[in-house]
Design an enzyme around this catalytic site. Structure first.
Site, short mmCIF file in Angstrom:
data_model
loop_
_atom_site.label_atom_id
_atom_site.label_comp_id
_atom_site.label_asym_id
_atom_site.label_seq_id
_atom_site.Cartn_x
_atom_site.Cartn_y
_atom_site.Cartn_z
N THR A 144 0.67 -1.04 0.12
CA THR A 144 0.20 0.06 -0.02
C THR A 144 0.91 1.15 -0.04
O THR A 144 0.36 2.09 -0.44
CB THR A 144 -0.65 -0.10 1.30
OG1 THR A 144 -1.80 -1.23 1.29
CG2 THR A 144 -1.84 1.06 1.22
N CYS B 27 -4.90 -9.11 4.53
CA CYS B 27 -4.34 -8.85 2.91
C CYS B 27 -3.01 -8.25 3.12
O CYS B 27 -2.42 -7.92 2.08
CB CYS B 27 -5.44 -7.81 1.96
SG CYS B 27 -6.68 -9.00 1.32
N PHE B 28 -2.65 -7.93 4.27
CA PHE B 28 -1.16 -7.66 4.46
C PHE B 28 -0.79 -6.17 3.91
O PHE B 28 0.39 -6.22 3.25
CB PHE B 28 -0.35 -8.74 4.09
CG PHE B 28 -1.04 -10.22 4.42
CD1 PHE B 28 -1.10 -10.52 5.78
CD2 PHE B 28 -1.28 -10.93 3.53
CE1 PHE B 28 -1.64 -11.75 6.05
CE2 PHE B 28 -1.86 -12.09 3.71
CZ PHE B 28 -2.00 -12.43 4.95
N CYS B 29 -1.82 -5.37 3.64
CA CYS B 29 -1.28 -4.21 3.01
C CYS B 29 -0.84 -4.33 1.59
O CYS B 29 -0.10 -3.72 1.13
CB CYS B 29 -0.49 -3.25 3.76
SG CYS B 29 -1.06 -2.75 5.33
N ASN B 30 -1.38 -5.29 1.05
CA ASN B 30 -0.87 -5.62 -0.31
C ASN B 30 -2.53 -5.97 -1.30
O ASN B 30 -2.59 -7.22 -1.48
CB ASN B 30 -0.20 -6.91 -0.44
CG ASN B 30 0.81 -6.92 -1.93
OD1 ASN B 30 0.25 -6.55 -2.86
ND2 ASN B 30 1.85 -7.13 -1.87
#
Length: 914
Positions: free
Chosen positions: A144, A452-455
């Site tokens: 992100t 979503c792990f900032c992805n």
């Protein structure tokens, strides 16, 4: 966990097989176990598998750093004193050391210290020479923080192009032309287009289909600067992308840039890559490299760097300037001469020099313990092993137990890192929500990452979600970081485990055992999905009329027996009843011991019921007759229960319920999740003496005054803390209470009382969502004024536990684990879920929905020992939110004085319609 293995033979066999296959890659020549013992003893008993989030610091690293600070005097580097020069020289040496770690030197690269990788990317975004005609392109699988660059670029009217790997390489159906994934400055996705309400836009127009004259390859100005950004390793899947892409982009060897005019620069997000892999900047032509140091060796946090190639330095432009960056400046006019060195110009203000100095000890420790090439081999061997084992797990019917999200086969260390990303599947093919996995993992002290792990790009691609589905998920209430793991049966995120240089085979195998034992179905299950048809399931359990009659009378008879035992504080229906310590029979006796005694009486009562069939008993055993069997309050949040026969209601719930809390030395509220021993502290309220008394084994009882006047005599100080996100103001209860708690818990603690003027709102509505409406005041309880649980539901759960595990939890023990205020009996199991209003005696309560449970219910309230139950069974039969019991509120007028008492009739008034 006390026992990480099912048996020794299992451990030895698995490890022998592993070492036979991976012995040359794993363990740094056999020193990993010794390293764990000497350097990471604090990790003992847990399985830490989130090293991509942050790895952990070594003990010798901290000791060396503290010795450094105790030996040397470091001054502000902006002066010319001896201590200042020492700081400046040390920082300069560390610049050399960092570049040496990445196989380059100050002749080829410069380092700008930042607050971390995100700060690095923001600095680059704000310094890059964007203009109308520039292109910012980025790989879809970016963090992100890289996506945020596009907003700065779009503001300067640059063209934004998002590409997948296939599109970049020219392998897509449109032959690599990225025009269908392009966003212009005019059409960028602004905040105004993301309002979280019913008018959420369809994002129509955010993707711009270029006309021929608008296409990025037709830009005809020769002076434009373009930027392509991608991760060295995807933090979602662990896919390592080719570092040679940097040189190919700069030479315009991709269709993305081959026909564009101007110069291409490349940005490499190396944050996750450098944590376990060596980065050779002598062969990688990235112009800008973003890193965070805590990813590499755990400490310090909040420190990163932008590594800049010398031939790209002049491309960066800076507007703001801070202290230490000027050769000369005047306050009048706009005269300013920047320093010539890149880092001197861009490092505004005083650097966090002590944190930078800590880097030396991190590099020293890492090099002494191992080396990055060996770290890469070590972590890859563990990830490959887990991948192969996980993908081979099958349910009893042959269906796979997991789906792994990967772009590789985990067969090449140059293309795959130490990350395994997956979702679990049930035997019928349905997904297991990541929240369910996370809760059970926490129960086993396994630390994983979910979501979503900032992805978002990698998450969308691997989960097979379309843009329309993402919009629908958002409109359904799903946002980043929440626990809405399944929508319409499809996952919104996944589970990620990642390995670090100190990870062990035992960590990997215990995780696999956890999945095997908790999620791989070994025989057909007959239970109905709790999420859709739990009421039907429980109302057709085959309970006989005789059983219902017995259960209906149990509570009444037990409570009748209990009334002969005096308690330390009770209330008459007309108001407070003064009770004193002299009148009470052993007021320090634990609630647990009392309930165990009652359990014996209950069993005796049952046996007597079987022998007698009197008219009186028959009338008492009317099926469906609901009544209040227990009243519990918890004066000190997360401490033991205090049981009463009758009690006064207040505007915040039961009077004195959760009015105090224990905080650590940082002012953070402690719960049983952090400190299990809290449940061993037994509170008692003495109304005549106006004291709260705390008792615990081996401790002299502590008396804390109830009245404000006595609190003032203690010179109580105001303090602030947070409870469930609310900032609350409290009164410190003094040093005597602090010393008592510190001695018992073994860590610095203080006790804080909620300020009478500090108000909180009820946190939940009927749907279980956050809904602070200001109508109902709240004590220090998490979400609502009251928590109600049903003994019928407890018994039903108890039967499920007994039939599905080897564990037996006595009824009263199970009641205590759920920490309810109001315990009722009779009726059907789980019928309370459907109540919207109910009467207890003469008082009306509103339901605010089901109470979602966490791993705290697995803590034995008498011993502070953890177990897998009842959470595992609740997850299986009740669904991912693990509901048990309901939240209640009571709207009480200011002048009203009322109480409830054991034996009060419980009558549902209205039923929920949802």
């Amino acid at each position: 966990m006390a026992d990480k293995w099912r048996n020794v033979e299992h451990r030895q066999r698995k490890k022998a097989d592993f070492l036979n296959n991976y012995g040359k890659l794993y363990g740094y020549g056999g020193v990993i176990d010794k390293m764990q013992e000497q350097e990471f003893a604090r990790l003992k008993g847990m399985v830490y598998l989130d090293h991509t989030g942050t790895t952990h610091y070594a003990q010798s690293q901290l000791e060396s750093y503290m010795q450094d600070l105790q030996t040397h005097v470091y001054g502000n580097p902006h002066t010319r004193s001896a201590s200042s020069r020492l700081t400046s020289d040390t920082i300069d040496q560390l610049r050399f050391r960092i570049l040496q770690h990445f196989n380059t030197s100050v002749e080829h690269h410069s380092i700008i210290f930042t607050s971390g990788c995100t700060g690095t990317l923001r600095l680059l975004a704000e310094s890059f020479p964007w203009e109308d005609g520039s292109i910012f392109s980025y790989l879809e699988d970016n963090h992100t923080s890289v996506l945020g660059v596009r907003e700065v670029a779009a503001k300067e009217r640059a063209t934004i192009v998002c590409v997948s790997e296939e599109e970049l390489l020219g392998c897509s159906n449109d032959k690599g032309n990225p025009q269908n994934r392009t966003v212009t400055a005019e059409k960028n996705n602004s905040k105004e287009n993301c309002t979280p309400n019913s008018s959420v836009p369809n994002f129509s127009g955010t993707t711009h289909f270029f006309q021929e004259s608008e296409r990025p390859d037709s830009v005809n100005s020769c002076g434009h600067s373009h930027l392509f950004a991608y991760p060295a390793m995807c933090n979602f899947s662990g896919r390592k992308f080719p570092l040679e892409w940097c040189s190919k982009v700069k030479r315009k060897q991709f269709s993305l840039c081959e026909r564009s005019e101007g110069k291409w620069f490349t940005c490499l997000d190396a944050a996750s890559f450098v944590s376990t892999s060596p980065l050779n900047l002598s062969s990688c032509e990235a112009d800008f490299v973003a890193i965070s140091f805590y990813k590499v060796f755990g400490f310090p946090t909040g420190l990163g760097a932008l590594i800049v190639r010398k031939d790209a330095e002049d491309s960066l432009k800076k507007t703001y300037f801070g202290g230490g960056t000027a050769l000369a400046v005047t306050s009048n006019g706009r005269f300013y001469i920047p320093r010539p060195n890149l880092h001197d110009r861009f490092e505004d203000g005083t650097l966090p020099f002590l944190d930078i100095i800590a880097l030396r000890h991190g590099f020293d420790t890492l090099e002494n313990l191992t080396g990055m090439q060996y770290v890469s081999q070590h972590t890859f061997s563990l990830a490959q092993y887990v991948y192969l084992q996980l993908t081979s797990l099958k349910h009893h019917n042959g269906q796979p137990a997991a789906v792994v999200y990967t772009d590789t086969q985990f067969d090449d260390i140059t293309t795959q890192g130490g990350i395994v990303n997956f979702n679990l599947l049930r035997a019928n093919g349905n997904f297991v929500g990541y929240s369910e996995v996370d809760k059970l993992a926490a129960l086993h002290d396994i630390h994983v990452r979910t979501g979503c792990f900032c992805n978002s790009g990698a998450c969308r691609r691997h989960l097979g979600l379309s843009d329309e589905q993402l919009r629908q998920n958002y409109q359904a209430g799903h946002v980043c970081g929440d626990d809405k793991d399944l929508i319409s049966g499809r996952p919104t995120g996944s589970v990620r485990i990642s390995f670090g240089y100190m990870s062990t085979f035992e960590d990997a195998q215990f995780f696999l055992d956890f999945v095997q034992e908790c999620f791989v179905e070994k025989s057909p299950k007959t239970t109905t999905s709790a999420g859709n048809a739990h009421n039907e399931q429980y109302r057709n359990t085959g309970l006989t009329s005789k059983l219902n009659v017995q259960n209906a009378n149990e509570g009444l008879e037990v409570e009748h027996d209990k009334t002969e035992t005096k308690r330390s504080a009770t209330l008459q229906s007309s108001g407070l009843k003064n009770s004193s310590k002299n009148q009470a029979d052993d007021p320090q006796e634990s609630c647990r011991d009392s309930l165990k005694k009652d359990l014996v009486m209950e069993e005796t009562s049952k046996r007597q019921d079987e022998k007698e069939n009197s008219t009186e008993n028959s009338e008492a055993k009317v099926p469906g007759q609901r009544h209040l069997t227990n009243i519990f309050l918890y004066p000190v949040k997360s401490c033991g229960a205090f049981e009463v026969k009758s009690w006064q209601l207040s505007a915040r719930g039961l009077m004195y319920d959760r009015e105090w809390m224990v905080v650590n030395e940082s002012g953070v509220c402690l719960s049983q999740k952090r400190e299990p021993k809290l449940c061993l502290i037994r509170p008692a309220i003495y109304l005549t003496e106006a004291v709260l008394q705390l008792s615990a084994e081996g401790m002299k009882p502590l008396n804390v005054p109830l009245t404000g006047a006595k609190m003032g005599d203690m010179e109580a100080s105001m303090c602030q803390s947070k409870v469930c996100g609310d900032r609350i103001t409290g009164l410190d209860c003094g040093n005597e209470a602090a010393d008592w708690l510190t001695r018992f818990l073994g860590q610095p603690c203080r006790m804080v009382r909620q300020n009478p003027d500090s108000d909180r709102d009820c946190k939940v509505n009927r749907d279980g969502e956050n809904s602070a409406d200001g109508k109902f005041s709240l004590s220090l309880a998490n979400e609502s004024q009251y928590l109600l649980i049903s003994r019928q539901s407890v018994r039903e759960l108890q039967q499920q536990i007994n039939s599905n595990s080897n564990m037996v939890i006595p009824t009263e023990d199970l009641v205590l684990r759920f920490r309810g205020n109001l315990v009722i009996d009779s009726g059907q199991p789980y019928e309370e879920d459907d109540w919207s209003e109910l009467m207890i005696g003469q008082h009306q309560f509103q339901s605010r929905g089901r109470c979602s449970r966490c791993q705290m219910v697995c803590l034995d309230q008498a011993t502070a020992e953890r177990s897998k139950e009842p959470l595992m069974t609740l997850l299986r039969i009740r669904g991912k939110k693990v509901p048990f019991g309901i939240h209640l509120v009571h709207n009480m007028a200011d002048t009203e004085s009322c109480c409830i008492q054991v034996g009060d009739k419980v009558t549902p008034v209205t039923m929920a319609t949802d």
